[in-house]
Every structure is written in C-alpha cells, then in structure tokens.
Motif scaffolding. Structure first.
Motif, PDB file in Angstrom:
ATOM      1  N   TYR A 119       0.865  -1.173   0.000  1.00  0.00           N
ATOM      2  CA  TYR A 119       0.000   0.000   0.000  1.00  0.00           C
ATOM      3  C   TYR A 119       0.907   1.230   0.000  1.00  0.00           C
ATOM      4  O   TYR A 119       1.481   1.586   1.025  1.00  0.00           O
TER       5      TYR A 119
ATOM      6  N   PHE B 152      -1.312   6.487  -1.720  1.00  0.00           N
ATOM      7  CA  PHE B 152      -2.465   6.959  -0.964  1.00  0.00           C
ATOM      8  C   PHE B 152      -3.104   8.205  -1.591  1.00  0.00           C
ATOM      9  O   PHE B 152      -4.002   8.803  -1.017  1.00  0.00           O
TER      10      PHE B 152
ATOM     11  N   THR C  71      -6.919   3.097  -2.376  1.00  0.00           N
ATOM     12  CA  THR C  71      -5.826   2.521  -1.586  1.00  0.00           C
ATOM     13  C   THR C  71      -6.122   2.630  -0.099  1.00  0.00           C
ATOM     14  O   THR C  71      -5.938   1.688   0.675  1.00  0.00           O
TER      15      THR C  71
ATOM     16  N   LEU D  69      -6.783  -0.528   2.396  1.00  0.00           N
ATOM     17  CA  LEU D  69      -5.967  -0.794   3.587  1.00  0.00           C
ATOM     18  C   LEU D  69      -6.839  -0.874   4.829  1.00  0.00           C
ATOM     19  O   LEU D  69      -6.642  -1.734   5.689  1.00  0.00           O
TER      20      LEU D  69
ATOM     21  N   TYR E 278      -8.504  -4.169   4.791  1.00  0.00           N
ATOM     22  CA  TYR E 278      -7.527  -5.234   5.022  1.00  0.00           C
ATOM     23  C   TYR E 278      -7.160  -5.354   6.502  1.00  0.00           C
ATOM     24  O   TYR E 278      -6.967  -6.455   7.025  1.00  0.00           O
TER      25      TYR E 278
ATOM     26  N   ALA F 228       4.323   1.564   4.088  1.00  0.00           N
ATOM     27  CA  ALA F 228       2.959   2.078   4.012  1.00  0.00           C
ATOM     28  C   ALA F 228       2.791   3.295   4.921  1.00  0.00           C
ATOM     29  O   ALA F 228       2.124   4.280   4.564  1.00  0.00           O
TER      30      ALA F 228
END
Length: 208
Positions: free
Chosen positions: A3, A6, A11, A15, A18, A37
């Motif tokens: 990731y 952004f 994205t 995230l 996730y 990230a």
C-alpha cells in the motif's frame, strides 16, 4: 501486499478493509512493509497525520479526566499546538526499525544458542609400532607409548603381533579428535624413543 499510493482513495479504503482483522500488513509483527505504508501515508496526508498523532496522544488523557479538568488540560496543552510533533516521525520509524532488527537478532542468537553443540569429529586409529629386534624391551616401549599425552588423545587396547625372527610389533588403538591431534605429530612423539622404536605406521583409521 503493498500500500503505497495513498493519492487514490481506493488505496486508503483497501488498507482500512484489510486491517479489519489484522494488526500488521504482513505477518504477526511489524515489518518493512508496515514502515513503507506508514511513510507513504504520511507523504500523502502530512497535515492529517500530524493532527491525528497529536490528538491521539491527548485522547486517552481527556477520556480519563472529569469534564472540568479535561477543559483545563486542553487549555494547558494549547501551547503545544505550535510544536510539529509530526516532524519526529522519521526518527520514530527509524527507532522502530532498529528495535525490530535488535529483536530479530536476539531471537536468532537465542535459537542458535538453543541448538545442541555439534560433537567434535573423532577417529579410531590403529598404530603399528615396530621395535628394533627381538632384544628390545617391549614393556618399556609400551610404557613410552602410553605415556604420551595430548589434548584430544585417548589410548585404547593393545596387542603384540609376531612379525618373524622372534620379533613382535606393538599394535596400539587410540581415539583422536581430528582438529586437535595430528597423527604425524603423534608418530613423531612415539619415534622419539629411539632405543625402542624403529618405526611407526598407521595400520587402520576410521571416523567415529
């Protein structure tokens, strides 16, 4: 899974979804993927990240104080608003990475220390020690051989073997640690008794 972009709202949403049932991007502890990230998010939303980190550090304090004291605490902290707490994030990331590296190194050393020590390589050696003639004092020759001491050398059984004309050779068994005992040095030490020993030979050798 990575990731990094952004600038796309997808994205950020991806995230967030996730991480609903996970604490880290990869595995069960912080890794370089989390750091990447984290820095990518900071780069895309620097002002939001600064605000979020600042308020997160205060939220728990406000939640545990009575309403009046919370207001006083908020006023007391107004002077801190000019401090760019976000500016230290790189140092915090580096510190986290160093801690992770130290943790992994400690785990590796502990695992290595827990392994049983590898036994030293050893060999069983049979030496033939030949006297000069049938008048050689064989007991004195045996005493000389057994009297030789070396780190990693253990003498075993022996026997006398006739080789003709009334002459007997001494066949001597021993166990040696390969990295400590040189057979050339051992034979040389035996042959120093020139009054008894004519020569020596390695009759047999096998690894333990």
């Amino acid at each position: 899974m990575s990731y990094t972009d952004f600038s796309k709202i997808e994205t950020l949403k991806g995230l967030n979804t996730y991480l609903q049932d996970k604490s880290y991007i990869s595995g069960t502890s912080a890794t370089q993927a989390d750091v990447i990230a984290f820095k990518a998010f900071q780069s895309a939303f620097p002002d939001f990240s600064r605000w979020y980190n600042h308020i997160a550090s205060k939220a728990e304090q406000f939640e545990t104080l009575p309403a009046g004291e919370a207001s006083a605490a908020a006023e007391e902290d107004e002077d801190d608003d000019d401090v760019d707490l976000f500016g230290s994030d790189d140092d915090e990331v580096d510190e986290a990475a160093e801690k992770l590296k130290a943790q992994r190194l400690a785990e590796y050393n502990a695992k290595k220390a827990a392994k049983p020590a590898k036994p030293a390589a050893k060999s069983i050696v049979t030496l033939d020690v030949k006297p000069w003639d049938d008048e050689t004092d064989l007991e004195a020759m045996l005493a000389h051989v057994k009297g030789i001491e070396m780190d990693g050398l253990v003498w075993g059984a022996h026997q006398w073997i006739p080789i003709g004309f009334g002459i007997k050779k001494l066949q001597m068994n021993c166990v040696v640690e390969d990295n400590k005992v040189s057979l050339d040095d051992l034979q040389e030490a035996i042959e120093e008794a020139e009054d008894y020993v004519q020569s020596t030979d390695v009759a047999a050798m096998q690894k333990l």
